[in-house]
Design an enzyme around this catalytic site. Structure first.
Site, PDB file in Angstrom:
ATOM      1  N   LYS A  96      -2.148  -8.612  -3.502  1.00 27.96           N
ATOM      2  CA  LYS A  96      -3.203  -8.046  -2.647  1.00 27.96           C
ATOM      3  C   LYS A  96      -4.392  -8.990  -2.667  1.00 27.96           C
ATOM      4  O   LYS A  96      -4.559  -9.777  -3.606  1.00 27.96           O
ATOM      5  CB  LYS A  96      -3.637  -6.669  -3.176  1.00 27.96           C
ATOM      6  CG  LYS A  96      -4.234  -5.773  -2.123  1.00 27.96           C
ATOM      7  CD  LYS A  96      -3.170  -5.129  -1.245  1.00 27.96           C
ATOM      8  CE  LYS A  96      -3.750  -4.308  -0.129  1.00 27.96           C
ATOM      9  NZ  LYS A  96      -2.713  -3.526   0.567  1.00 27.96           N
TER      10      LYS A  96
ATOM     11  N   ASP B 116      -4.785  -5.562   6.168  1.00 33.32           N
ATOM     12  CA  ASP B 116      -5.080  -4.303   5.473  1.00 33.32           C
ATOM     13  C   ASP B 116      -6.330  -3.748   6.154  1.00 33.32           C
ATOM     14  O   ASP B 116      -6.596  -4.075   7.316  1.00 33.32           O
ATOM     15  CB  ASP B 116      -5.283  -4.565   3.965  1.00 33.32           C
ATOM     16  CG  ASP B 116      -5.320  -3.277   3.160  1.00 33.32           C
ATOM     17  OD1 ASP B 116      -4.290  -2.605   3.067  1.00 33.32           O
ATOM     18  OD2 ASP B 116      -6.397  -2.909   2.642  1.00 33.32           O
TER      19      ASP B 116
ATOM     20  N   ASN C 178      -4.647   3.592  13.398  1.00 37.58           N
ATOM     21  CA  ASN C 178      -3.344   2.993  13.666  1.00 37.58           C
ATOM     22  C   ASN C 178      -2.206   3.881  13.162  1.00 37.58           C
ATOM     23  O   ASN C 178      -1.304   4.254  13.916  1.00 37.58           O
ATOM     24  CB  ASN C 178      -3.295   1.603  13.000  1.00 37.58           C
ATOM     25  CG  ASN C 178      -1.982   0.914  13.255  1.00 37.58           C
ATOM     26  OD1 ASN C 178      -0.912   1.450  12.963  1.00 37.58           O
ATOM     27  ND2 ASN C 178      -2.032  -0.264  13.841  1.00 37.58           N
TER      28      ASN C 178
END
Ligand code: NAD
Length: 406
Positions: A101, A141, A213
């Site tokens: 990440k 992200d 989304n």
């Protein structure tokens, strides 16, 4: 703090799976953490230095994979926790990746497009020695977009001197992105919910928190078989007993920028949405939406975590005690990383699959892994999150043992 929560979930799951000492030891710490400065010449001529992060948590099952978050609250503790969860998620959905990440401390809405481009290229220059198509593959992200992925891919390609689309996923289709990626998280969540409904008898009324989304696409897929009676966004919620017409709802959201402007709906708060008399509650907004305080008031028989971490560990226990069935984030939203993996495969083999092919492959994956998790849940009589951990940890353990055998 978030990392502590992640470790709590791991500790809970460890009671139900025998792990080798090697796996226990390696899963305690990230493999690699990197915190760096990104100087950007702003539009006003001044230099501003931003803080960037990348964590590669564990790569025993393959190159690390995980998004890059642009948010004012990004910090190393959070990035580490999210990288850990990616390790588990990729193992649950059984794609050959470890977890990673990254992020930048920034509110991108306060920057011009040119500044966001410079910042994104700067992140990639700073992290180019960490990432790579066979080492660590970022993705979008929170507040990072396909356009940002395209800039980052272009920057990396310049650094290594050759086009390298497989270094990052979530790109626009015109820059090597995959068909179906824009809605894959919701489609995967829909496939998992459809499987769950075959096992757990529920009614058809669905409430969805969050209309971005993930939530809006989920509303679209769910409306085909279920009745979506409530939706919400950060401005408020809307309830309609007869169910929303998805096309109309989308139009209202696009034009009025809020779902509660839907003609004829009853306005509700986000708290009311969570506590509605719905059969299925989809959580597609933020972390910690369901807590110890509101969990006892939730009536839905089934909860679907499309968001990452929407249910706190204390709320988890309450829901489980009340026999409410929860499809955990590491399974419910794994469709996104699954199609990211398909994008990477297409980039590596220099091909472009059709939308139908992508969605069929996603369906196969979601159906198979949902049923694997469900079997562990039934056999061991443990909640679905713990069952998903047990499945993932077993896979990680086997890979760790194979590599660290002496
Ligand atoms: P997004 O920014 O597009 O949408 C978030 C939505 O939540 C917006 O509609 C916003 O108005 C709404 N919202 C914010 N605060 C709210 C509140 N208090 N109550 C109700 N609604 C609220 O983000 P997204 O991409 O849809 O992601 C949502 C969640 O799903 C995040 O947790 C994200 O990490 C997770 N997720 C997304 C993907 C993906 O591919 N998009 C993949 C995996 C996980």
């Amino acid at each position: 703090m978030v990392f502590e929560n992640a470790q709590k979930q791991l500790e809970k799951a460890k009671k139900h799976v025998r792990l080798s000492q090697e796996t226990e030891e390696t899963l305690q710490y990230p493999k690699e953490t990197f915190n760096f400065s990104i100087p950007v010449r702003m539009d006003n001529g001044k230099l501003q230095v931003f803080q960037g992060f990348r964590v590669r948590y564990n790569d025993v099952r393959g190159p690390t994979k995980g998004g890059i978050r642009y948010h004012p609250n990004v910090n190393m503790d959070e990035v580490k926790a999210l990288a850990f969860w990616m390790t588990i998620k990729c193992a649950v959905i059984d794609i050959p990746y470890g977890g990673g990440k990254g992020g930048i401390i920034v509110d991108p809405h306060k920057l011009s497009e040119a500044e966001v481009e410079k910042l994104s290229r700067g992140w990639m220059r700073g992290a180019a020695h960490i990432v790579g198509p066979d080492r660590d593959i970022p993705a979008p992200d929170v507040y990072t977009t396909p356009q940002i992925m395209a800039w980052m891919m272009d920057e990396y390609s310049k650094i290594v001197g050759k086009p390298t689309p497989a270094v990052i996923t979530g790109k626009p289709i015109s820059a090597g992105g995959s068909e179906g990626r824009s809605y894959s998280t919701a489609l995967g969540g829909y496939f998992a919910t459809r499987e769950a409904v075959k096992k757990i008898k529920t009614g058809k009324k669905v409430a969805i928190q969050g209309f971005g989304n993930a939530g809006s696409h989920m509303a679209k897929f769910m409306s085909e078989e279920f009745t979506v009676v409530a939706v919400s966004d950060s401005k408020g919620g809307a309830y309609l007993e007869s169910g929303f017409d998805y096309k109309k709802l989308e139009e209202v959201k696009n034009t009025k920028k809020r779902v509660d402007a839907y003609p004829g709906c009853t306005k509700i708060t986000n708290e009311q949405l969570l506590e509605l008399d719905a059969d299925i509650l989809v959580l597609a907004a933020l972390e910690n939406a369901v807590t110890r305080e509101n969990a006892p008031k939730i009536k839905a028989k089934m909860l679907v975590e499309l968001a990452n971490g929407p249910v706190t560990p204390e709320a988890d226990d309450i829901l489980h005690k009340n026999h409410q069935f929860l499809i955990p984030d590491i399974l419910a939203n794994a469709g996104g990383v699954c199609v990211s993996y398909f994008e990477w495969v297409q980039n590596k083999e220099g091909s472009h699959w059709g939308e139908k092919e992508v969605n069929q492959k996603l369906e196969e994956k979601m159906v198979k892994e949902f049923n694997e998790v469900f079997k562990i849940h039934s056999d061991k009589k443990i909640d679905m999150r713990t069952a998903a951990y047990v499945l993932a940890l077993g896979r990680i353990d086997r890979a760790t043992k194979a590599k660290l055998s002496n």
